[in-house]
Design an enzyme around this catalytic site. Sequence first.
Site, PDB file in Angstrom:
ATOM      1  N   TYR A  51       0.817  -1.213   0.000  1.00 60.92           N
ATOM      2  CA  TYR A  51       0.000   0.000   0.000  1.00 60.92           C
ATOM      3  C   TYR A  51       0.856   1.270   0.000  1.00 60.92           C
ATOM      4  O   TYR A  51       0.382   2.329   0.427  1.00 60.92           O
ATOM      5  CB  TYR A  51      -0.941  -0.008   1.197  1.00 60.92           C
ATOM      6  CG  TYR A  51      -2.203  -0.836   0.991  1.00 60.92           C
ATOM      7  CD1 TYR A  51      -3.119  -0.509  -0.006  1.00 60.92           C
ATOM      8  CD2 TYR A  51      -2.498  -1.922   1.812  1.00 60.92           C
ATOM      9  CE1 TYR A  51      -4.283  -1.232  -0.192  1.00 60.92           C
ATOM     10  CE2 TYR A  51      -3.664  -2.662   1.638  1.00 60.92           C
ATOM     11  CZ  TYR A  51      -4.557  -2.307   0.635  1.00 60.92           C
ATOM     12  OH  TYR A  51      -5.707  -3.018   0.450  1.00 60.92           O
ATOM     13  N   HIS A 117     -10.166  -6.125  -1.673  1.00 56.64           N
ATOM     14  CA  HIS A 117      -9.434  -5.146  -2.475  1.00 56.64           C
ATOM     15  C   HIS A 117      -9.576  -5.558  -3.931  1.00 56.64           C
ATOM     16  O   HIS A 117      -9.591  -6.747  -4.233  1.00 56.64           O
ATOM     17  CB  HIS A 117      -7.949  -5.156  -2.091  1.00 56.64           C
ATOM     18  CG  HIS A 117      -7.064  -4.453  -3.068  1.00 56.64           C
ATOM     19  ND1 HIS A 117      -6.909  -3.082  -3.068  1.00 56.64           N
ATOM     20  CD2 HIS A 117      -6.310  -4.918  -4.097  1.00 56.64           C
ATOM     21  CE1 HIS A 117      -6.090  -2.750  -4.053  1.00 56.64           C
ATOM     22  NE2 HIS A 117      -5.711  -3.837  -4.690  1.00 56.64           N
ATOM     23  N   GLU A 128       0.393  -5.845  -8.719  1.00 52.65           N
ATOM     24  CA  GLU A 128      -0.088  -6.449  -7.470  1.00 52.65           C
ATOM     25  C   GLU A 128      -0.096  -7.977  -7.556  1.00 52.65           C
ATOM     26  O   GLU A 128       0.271  -8.659  -6.601  1.00 52.65           O
ATOM     27  CB  GLU A 128      -1.487  -5.900  -7.146  1.00 52.65           C
ATOM     28  CG  GLU A 128      -1.458  -4.417  -6.806  1.00 52.65           C
ATOM     29  CD  GLU A 128      -2.835  -3.767  -6.693  1.00 52.65           C
ATOM     30  OE1 GLU A 128      -2.882  -2.567  -6.398  1.00 52.65           O
ATOM     31  OE2 GLU A 128      -3.868  -4.452  -6.897  1.00 52.65           O
TER      32      GLU A 128
HETATM   33  P1  CMP Z   1      -8.503  -0.696  -0.928  1.00 53.20           P
HETATM   34  O1  CMP Z   1      -9.340  -0.750  -2.166  1.00 53.20           O
HETATM   35  O2  CMP Z   1      -7.842  -1.948  -0.520  1.00 53.20           O
HETATM   36  O3  CMP Z   1      -7.388   0.439  -1.102  1.00 53.20           O
HETATM   37  C1  CMP Z   1      -6.906   1.244  -0.031  1.00 53.20           C
HETATM   38  C2  CMP Z   1      -7.599   0.974   1.254  1.00 53.20           C
HETATM   39  O4  CMP Z   1      -7.442   1.935   2.276  1.00 53.20           O
HETATM   40  C3  CMP Z   1      -9.075   0.946   0.995  1.00 53.20           C
HETATM   41  O5  CMP Z   1      -9.431  -0.199   0.275  1.00 53.20           O
HETATM   42  C4  CMP Z   1      -9.640   1.034   2.417  1.00 53.20           C
HETATM   43  O6  CMP Z   1      -9.760  -0.228   3.011  1.00 53.20           O
HETATM   44  C5  CMP Z   1      -8.540   1.768   3.174  1.00 53.20           C
HETATM   45  N1  CMP Z   1      -9.035   3.035   3.710  1.00 53.20           N
HETATM   46  C6  CMP Z   1      -9.161   3.307   5.014  1.00 53.20           C
HETATM   47  N2  CMP Z   1      -9.627   4.547   5.195  1.00 53.20           N
HETATM   48  C7  CMP Z   1      -9.802   5.086   3.968  1.00 53.20           C
HETATM   49  C8  CMP Z   1     -10.275   6.352   3.488  1.00 53.20           C
HETATM   50  N3  CMP Z   1     -10.642   7.321   4.325  1.00 53.20           N
HETATM   51  N4  CMP Z   1     -10.328   6.527   2.156  1.00 53.20           N
HETATM   52  C9  CMP Z   1      -9.951   5.559   1.297  1.00 53.20           C
HETATM   53  N5  CMP Z   1      -9.490   4.345   1.704  1.00 53.20           N
HETATM   54  C10 CMP Z   1      -9.425   4.108   3.021  1.00 53.20           C
END
Ligand code: CMP
Length: 139
Positions: A51, A117, A128
Amino acid sequence: MITNRTFTMLKPDSVEKGNVGPIIEKITAAGFKIIAMKMVRLSRADAKDFYAIHKDRPFFNDLVEFMVRGPIVVAILEKENAVEDFRALIGATNPAEAAEGTIRKLFATSISENAVHGSDSNENALIEGSYHFSGREVF
Ligand code: CMP
């Protein structure tokens, strides 16, 4: 570049709640073929690496702690228009905003614990997927 593949993680909340089976069922019912899959537990270094794009965001530390909380299931999926179709299937990042019937609407509890995800581009799907799988693990 291969454009018919995407990468997914079923996050620790999905594994903890016993939702892996039901989520995989939704994924395959939507026409995705599983071409790689395994259960892994990320180290903190892995989660930070994966990430890294979010490293300056205020939620980064919480995201890393959540992702290392327990095992996850990682997979590469194949379908025409895979990236876009999979993002439609999982729904908005925040389950409160996710459409009815989407995986996040059904299985996620919050924007942090959002069940799954899905890669946001063909380029990231490749990066990824390659992060988690070697060539001989992909069918
Ligand atoms: P994902 O699609 O795995 O990509 C980044 C991740 O950050 C997202 O899903 C969420 O699980 C996490 N996340 C936590 N807080 C936030 C936020 N405020 N905005 C966007 N993603 C968030």
